[in-house]
Design an enzyme around this catalytic site. Structure first.
Site, PDB file in Angstrom:
ATOM      1  N   HIS A 125      -4.109 -11.596   7.846  1.00 46.87           N
ATOM      2  CA  HIS A 125      -2.856 -11.337   7.130  1.00 46.87           C
ATOM      3  C   HIS A 125      -1.951 -12.565   7.071  1.00 46.87           C
ATOM      4  O   HIS A 125      -1.100 -12.663   6.181  1.00 46.87           O
ATOM      5  CB  HIS A 125      -2.104 -10.178   7.792  1.00 46.87           C
ATOM      6  CG  HIS A 125      -2.702  -8.846   7.526  1.00 46.87           C
ATOM      7  ND1 HIS A 125      -3.812  -8.390   8.198  1.00 46.87           N
ATOM      8  CD2 HIS A 125      -2.371  -7.877   6.644  1.00 46.87           C
ATOM      9  CE1 HIS A 125      -4.123  -7.184   7.761  1.00 46.87           C
ATOM     10  NE2 HIS A 125      -3.271  -6.854   6.817  1.00 46.87           N
ATOM     11  N   ALA A 150       0.812  -1.221   0.000  1.00 45.75           N
ATOM     12  CA  ALA A 150       0.000   0.000   0.000  1.00 45.75           C
ATOM     13  C   ALA A 150       0.844   1.269   0.000  1.00 45.75           C
ATOM     14  O   ALA A 150       0.296   2.372   0.016  1.00 45.75           O
ATOM     15  CB  ALA A 150      -0.928  -0.003   1.210  1.00 45.75           C
ATOM     16  N   HIS A 151       2.165   1.139  -0.036  1.00 47.65           N
ATOM     17  CA  HIS A 151       3.030   2.315  -0.025  1.00 47.65           C
ATOM     18  C   HIS A 151       2.956   3.023  -1.380  1.00 47.65           C
ATOM     19  O   HIS A 151       2.962   2.366  -2.426  1.00 47.65           O
ATOM     20  CB  HIS A 151       4.476   1.909   0.273  1.00 47.65           C
ATOM     21  CG  HIS A 151       4.697   1.394   1.654  1.00 47.65           C
ATOM     22  ND1 HIS A 151       5.712   1.844   2.472  1.00 47.65           N
ATOM     23  CD2 HIS A 151       4.018   0.471   2.392  1.00 47.65           C
ATOM     24  CE1 HIS A 151       5.662   1.214   3.638  1.00 47.65           C
ATOM     25  NE2 HIS A 151       4.642   0.370   3.600  1.00 47.65           N
ATOM     26  N   ALA A 201       4.374  -8.904   1.570  1.00 45.24           N
ATOM     27  CA  ALA A 201       5.236  -7.985   0.809  1.00 45.24           C
ATOM     28  C   ALA A 201       6.647  -8.535   0.613  1.00 45.24           C
ATOM     29  O   ALA A 201       7.643  -7.835   0.769  1.00 45.24           O
ATOM     30  CB  ALA A 201       5.281  -6.608   1.461  1.00 45.24           C
ATOM     31  N   LEU A 256      -8.815  -5.590   1.116  1.00 43.79           N
ATOM     32  CA  LEU A 256      -8.299  -5.372   2.465  1.00 43.79           C
ATOM     33  C   LEU A 256      -7.442  -4.122   2.494  1.00 43.79           C
ATOM     34  O   LEU A 256      -6.519  -3.965   1.688  1.00 43.79           O
ATOM     35  CB  LEU A 256      -7.481  -6.585   2.901  1.00 43.79           C
ATOM     36  CG  LEU A 256      -7.072  -6.674   4.377  1.00 43.79           C
ATOM     37  CD1 LEU A 256      -8.293  -6.841   5.264  1.00 43.79           C
ATOM     38  CD2 LEU A 256      -6.108  -7.850   4.570  1.00 43.79           C
ATOM     39  N   SER A 257      -7.764  -3.225   3.406  1.00 43.18           N
ATOM     40  CA  SER A 257      -7.003  -1.985   3.521  1.00 43.18           C
ATOM     41  C   SER A 257      -5.863  -2.113   4.514  1.00 43.18           C
ATOM     42  O   SER A 257      -4.822  -1.485   4.365  1.00 43.18           O
ATOM     43  CB  SER A 257      -7.930  -0.836   3.940  1.00 43.18           C
ATOM     44  OG  SER A 257      -7.197   0.346   4.136  1.00 43.18           O
ATOM     45  N   GLY A 258      -6.048  -2.936   5.532  1.00 47.21           N
ATOM     46  CA  GLY A 258      -4.996  -3.096   6.522  1.00 47.21           C
ATOM     47  C   GLY A 258      -5.515  -3.693   7.804  1.00 47.21           C
ATOM     48  O   GLY A 258      -6.683  -4.063   7.919  1.00 47.21           O
ATOM     49  N   HIS A 264       9.357  -5.639   2.412  1.00 44.13           N
ATOM     50  CA  HIS A 264       8.892  -5.020   1.164  1.00 44.13           C
ATOM     51  C   HIS A 264       9.954  -5.243   0.093  1.00 44.13           C
ATOM     52  O   HIS A 264      10.511  -4.299  -0.467  1.00 44.13           O
ATOM     53  CB  HIS A 264       8.599  -3.541   1.373  1.00 44.13           C
ATOM     54  CG  HIS A 264       7.349  -3.280   2.150  1.00 44.13           C
ATOM     55  ND1 HIS A 264       6.104  -3.308   1.579  1.00 44.13           N
ATOM     56  CD2 HIS A 264       7.165  -3.017   3.470  1.00 44.13           C
ATOM     57  CE1 HIS A 264       5.186  -3.061   2.507  1.00 44.13           C
ATOM     58  NE2 HIS A 264       5.811  -2.889   3.669  1.00 44.13           N
ATOM     59  N   ASP A 285       0.633  -3.940  13.221  1.00 42.22           N
ATOM     60  CA  ASP A 285       0.648  -3.207  11.955  1.00 42.22           C
ATOM     61  C   ASP A 285      -0.680  -2.471  11.772  1.00 42.22           C
ATOM     62  O   ASP A 285      -1.191  -2.339  10.654  1.00 42.22           O
ATOM     63  CB  ASP A 285       0.915  -4.149  10.779  1.00 42.22           C
ATOM     64  CG  ASP A 285       1.389  -3.422   9.532  1.00 42.22           C
ATOM     65  OD1 ASP A 285       1.834  -2.264   9.653  1.00 42.22           O
ATOM     66  OD2 ASP A 285       1.297  -4.002   8.435  1.00 42.22           O
TER      67      ASP A 285
END
Length: 413
Positions: A272, A157-158, A238, A328-330, A213, A294
C-alpha cells in the site's frame, strides 16, 4: 520461578520481577528489570525504599527486549470476520480478532467500520464497547468510524451509494451514527460542507478526528487541523497525490500553519505504501508516524481462495486480491510485520520503529497515562521481542496471554 517474601502489608497482589532483560524506557533501551503488580508497572525505587518490598515471583526473560504492547487504530476485521458486513456476527468477530492479534503483539485496538448505512450503524455500534484486554484477547479502545462523510471521488472500496455529504451539519453525525459513546476516531473529508463544525463537535466529545478519503487541498486540510483534527487516515492512499504547487493533505507533515502535532497512519506492508514514500514521510515527520494494518477479514487466513461475505478473495503474496484478478482488495498485514518493515525501509532505530506502534498511537488517542509506554503506573501490557523485532511473548496486565513456542494462553505466567 523463585519464591521470595511477599509485601502483604502494602498489597495482597503478588510482585513480579522480570529479570535478565532489556526494556524500552523513556525512549531508550536499557538493561534493567521490569516490576509488575496488579496489572501495573511499578517504580522499583518506590517499591524498595518506601514500601520495603521484594519480588514474590521472578521470571527469567532470557535477554529478551521488553517493549510496550502494540496498538492498532485501524483494523477492519480478520480471521474470516468483517466488522462492517454482518451485524449478527459482530460480537463473535470482535472476540475472534481480539484473540488472534495477540500473536502479532497487539494488546489494544480500534475496530474499524467503513462507510455503511444508518441502519447498519444502529445495529453494530451498540455491540462494540471499550474493554480492557485479558487472556481472552486484546482490549478495545473504541470504534474507528471511517466514513460515511467522505469524498465520492476518493471513496476507494467504500460503497458509493452510502457516502454521505454532511449537508445537514452536525445533526447528521447523530442521525447517521445514532450513538457516539464508544467511538474513538472518526475519519471524514474536510472539504465537505459543514465539516469544520463536525470536527469541532466531535473533538468536544473527546473523539479524535482524522482527515482522509478526501480531495482536500492543503489549505482546507490545515483549516480542519486548526479546528481540531489531529490524524491522517492511511497517508498517500485515498487522497490527492502530492504536487509541488499544492501538496494536499500530505503537505500537513511539513506545514507551518497548523497549531498542533498531526499524526498520520501508514500501512507499512510494502504494497500500500512504497518504501520510498515511507522514507519521505518518516524523514519529514518521524514523531507523527502511526502504523496501522487496515487489515481485512482475510487477515490470518492461509493462502488460497476464500469466500468472505458476498465476495471471493484470493490470498497470495501477503495480500488479498479479488478472486481471479490482480486487483488488490485490501491489507492482510500484521502489526508485527509492519513494525519490522518500517525499520527495514527507513533504517530507523528499534525505538523509533516500536514507538510508531505504541507511543504515537497512544499520544494520538490521549491515553499515554495508561498505554503506549512502560512508564511507572501504566498498564502492564508488553511484549518480549528479539533483536529482529520478532514477537516472542505477549503480556496483558502482567499476565502472559501468548507464547511463540506454545501459543499458550491462560492467567498464569
Amino acid at each position: 520461578m523463585l519464591k521470595m517474601p511477599s509485601n502483604g502489608l502494602v498489597s495482597h497482589h503478588p510482585i513480579i520481577q522480570f529479570r535478565n532483560c532489556r526494556i524500552l524506557h523513556q525512549r531508550r533501551i536499557i538493561r534493567d528489570d521490569l516490576w509488575v503488580r496488579n496489572g501495573e508497572i511499578l517504580n522499583p525505587r518506590k517499591l524498595f525504599w518506601e514500601e520495603k518490598g521484594y519480588a514474590d515471583h521472578q521470571i527469567d526473560c532470557q535477554n529478551a527486549i521488553i517493549v510496550p504492547g502494540y496498538i492498532d487504530v485501524q483494523i477492519n476485521g480478520g480471521f474470516g470476520y468483517d466488522f462492517s458486513s454482518e451485524p449478527e456476527l459482530v460480537s463473535e468477530g470482535i472476540q475472534k480478532v481480539a484473540q488472534g492479534i495477540l500473536s502479532h503483539g497487539v494488546t489494544s485496538f480500534c475496530p474499524t467500520l467503513i462507510t455503511s448505512s444508518p441502519d447498519t450503524y444502529r445495529k453494530i455500534i451498540p455491540q462494540i464497547h471499550k474493554t480492557e484486554g485479558s487472556n481472552k484477547g486484546a482490549g478495545v479502545l473504541g470504534l474507528h468510524l471511517e466514513g460515511p462523510f467522505i469524498s465520492v471521488e476518493k471513496r476507494g472500496a467504500h460503497p458509493q451509494h452510502l457516502v454521505h455529504p454532511l449537508s445537514g451539519g452536525t445533526q447528521d453525525l447523530f442521525d447517521v451514527y445514532s450513538n457516539l459513546d464508544d467511538v474513538a476516531i472518526v475519519t471524514l473529508a474536510p472539504e465537505l460542507i459543514n465539516a469544520k463544525a463536525a470536527v469541532q463537535e466531535l473533538v468536544k466529545r473527546g473523539i479524535t478526528v482524522s482527515v482522509g478519503h478526501s480531495t482536500a487541498n492543503l489549505c482546507i486540510a490545515e483549516e480542519s487541523v486548526n479546528a481540531g483534527a489531529s490524524f491522517i487516515t492511511h497517508l498517500f492512499n485515498a487522497m490527492l497525490p502530492f504536487h509541488h504547487r499544492d501538496p494536499g493533505i500530505v503537505g500537513l507533515l511539513a506545514s507551518n500553519a497548523i497549531n498542533r502535532c498531526v499524526y498520520y497512519g501508514v500501512i507499512a506492508d510494502g504494497i500500500h505504501t512504497h518504501p520510498a514514500a515511507l522514507r519521505i514521510a518518516f524523514q519529514t515527520h518521524p514523531d507523527g508516524v502511526v502504523l496501522v494494518t487496515d487489515a481485512l477479514s482475510a487477515l490470518g487466513l492461509p493462502p488460497g481462495r476464500h469466500q468472505l461475505g458476498t465476495q471471493q478473495l484470493d490470498v497470495r503474496d501477503n495480500a488479498a486480491y479479488v478472486a481471479g484478478t490482480n486487483t488488490l482488495s485490501g491489507s492482510i498485514a500484521t502489526m508485527s510485520s509492519c513494525v519490522k518493515f518500517l525499520q527495514g525501509a527507513t533504517r530507523c532505530t528499534t525505538v523509533e520503529a516500536v514507538e510508531a506502534a505504541t507511543l504515537h498511537p497512544a499520544q494520538l488517542l490521549g491515553i499515554t497515562e495508561r498505554k503506549g509506554t512502560l512508564d511507572y503506573g501504566t498498564d502492564a501490557d508488553f511484549l518480549f521481542v528479539d533483536e529482529d523485532l520478532n514477537v516472542k511473548r505477549t503480556y496483558i496486565a502482567g499476565e502472559m496471554v501468548w507464547d511463540s513456542k506454545t501459543g499458550f494462553r491462560n492467567k498464569s505466567s
